[in-house]
Write a protein that holds these residues in place. Sequence first.
Motif, PDB file in Angstrom:
ATOM      1  N   SER A 192       0.844  -1.194   0.000  1.00  0.00           N
ATOM      2  CA  SER A 192       0.000   0.000   0.000  1.00  0.00           C
ATOM      3  C   SER A 192       0.882   1.248   0.000  1.00  0.00           C
ATOM      4  O   SER A 192       1.876   1.318   0.721  1.00  0.00           O
ATOM      5  CB  SER A 192      -0.903  -0.004   1.232  1.00  0.00           C
ATOM      6  N   SER A 200      -2.531   5.530  -0.294  1.00  0.00           N
ATOM      7  CA  SER A 200      -3.708   6.105  -0.943  1.00  0.00           C
ATOM      8  C   SER A 200      -4.918   5.217  -0.657  1.00  0.00           C
ATOM      9  O   SER A 200      -4.771   4.032  -0.363  1.00  0.00           O
ATOM     10  CB  SER A 200      -3.476   6.253  -2.444  1.00  0.00           C
ATOM     11  N   PRO A 201      -6.114   5.793  -0.715  1.00  0.00           N
ATOM     12  CA  PRO A 201      -7.305   4.992  -0.430  1.00  0.00           C
ATOM     13  C   PRO A 201      -7.508   3.900  -1.476  1.00  0.00           C
ATOM     14  O   PRO A 201      -7.074   4.023  -2.618  1.00  0.00           O
ATOM     15  CB  PRO A 201      -8.444   6.004  -0.472  1.00  0.00           C
ATOM     16  N   GLY A 202      -8.161   2.852  -1.058  1.00  0.00           N
ATOM     17  CA  GLY A 202      -8.455   1.757  -1.979  1.00  0.00           C
ATOM     18  C   GLY A 202      -7.467   0.618  -1.843  1.00  0.00           C
ATOM     19  O   GLY A 202      -6.415   0.735  -1.217  1.00  0.00           O
ATOM     20  N   ARG A 203      -7.827  -0.476  -2.442  1.00  0.00           N
ATOM     21  CA  ARG A 203      -6.986  -1.669  -2.408  1.00  0.00           C
ATOM     22  C   ARG A 203      -5.885  -1.538  -3.445  1.00  0.00           C
ATOM     23  O   ARG A 203      -6.147  -1.199  -4.609  1.00  0.00           O
ATOM     24  CB  ARG A 203      -7.863  -2.883  -2.697  1.00  0.00           C
ATOM     25  N   SER A 249      -3.337  -2.514  -6.328  1.00  0.00           N
ATOM     26  CA  SER A 249      -3.372  -3.495  -7.418  1.00  0.00           C
ATOM     27  C   SER A 249      -2.235  -4.487  -7.238  1.00  0.00           C
ATOM     28  O   SER A 249      -1.158  -4.138  -6.768  1.00  0.00           O
ATOM     29  CB  SER A 249      -3.199  -2.793  -8.768  1.00  0.00           C
TER      30      SER A 249
END
Length: 97
Positions: free
Chosen positions: A68, A71-74, A76
């Motif tokens: 990670s 940043s927001p989100g999963r 890739s």
Amino acid sequence: MADSKRTGLRSEAVREANLRTILQSLHLRGPASRSEIGLQTGLTRSAIGALVTELTSHGFVREEKALSDGSPGRPSSLVYPRSATNVVLAVEILVDS
């Protein structure tokens, strides 16, 4: 009327060319997410998904979760070429040599 054998051969040739394109991109540019592969190759998202899955099942590439970046989100996953286990040998046979 289209000949089904000829259509099948063309689609198989396109699939093989797309597999080659992905492998070449990973070889030249290094690990990439599926979306980056799409930007680099111009292939559709669904095509990349199917082709990367096929390449993974044959042992040509591997996928790993990316770290990670905050940043927001999963994040890739990244697709890596398995260069330590795959080798290419090219031979050109000519009539006069």
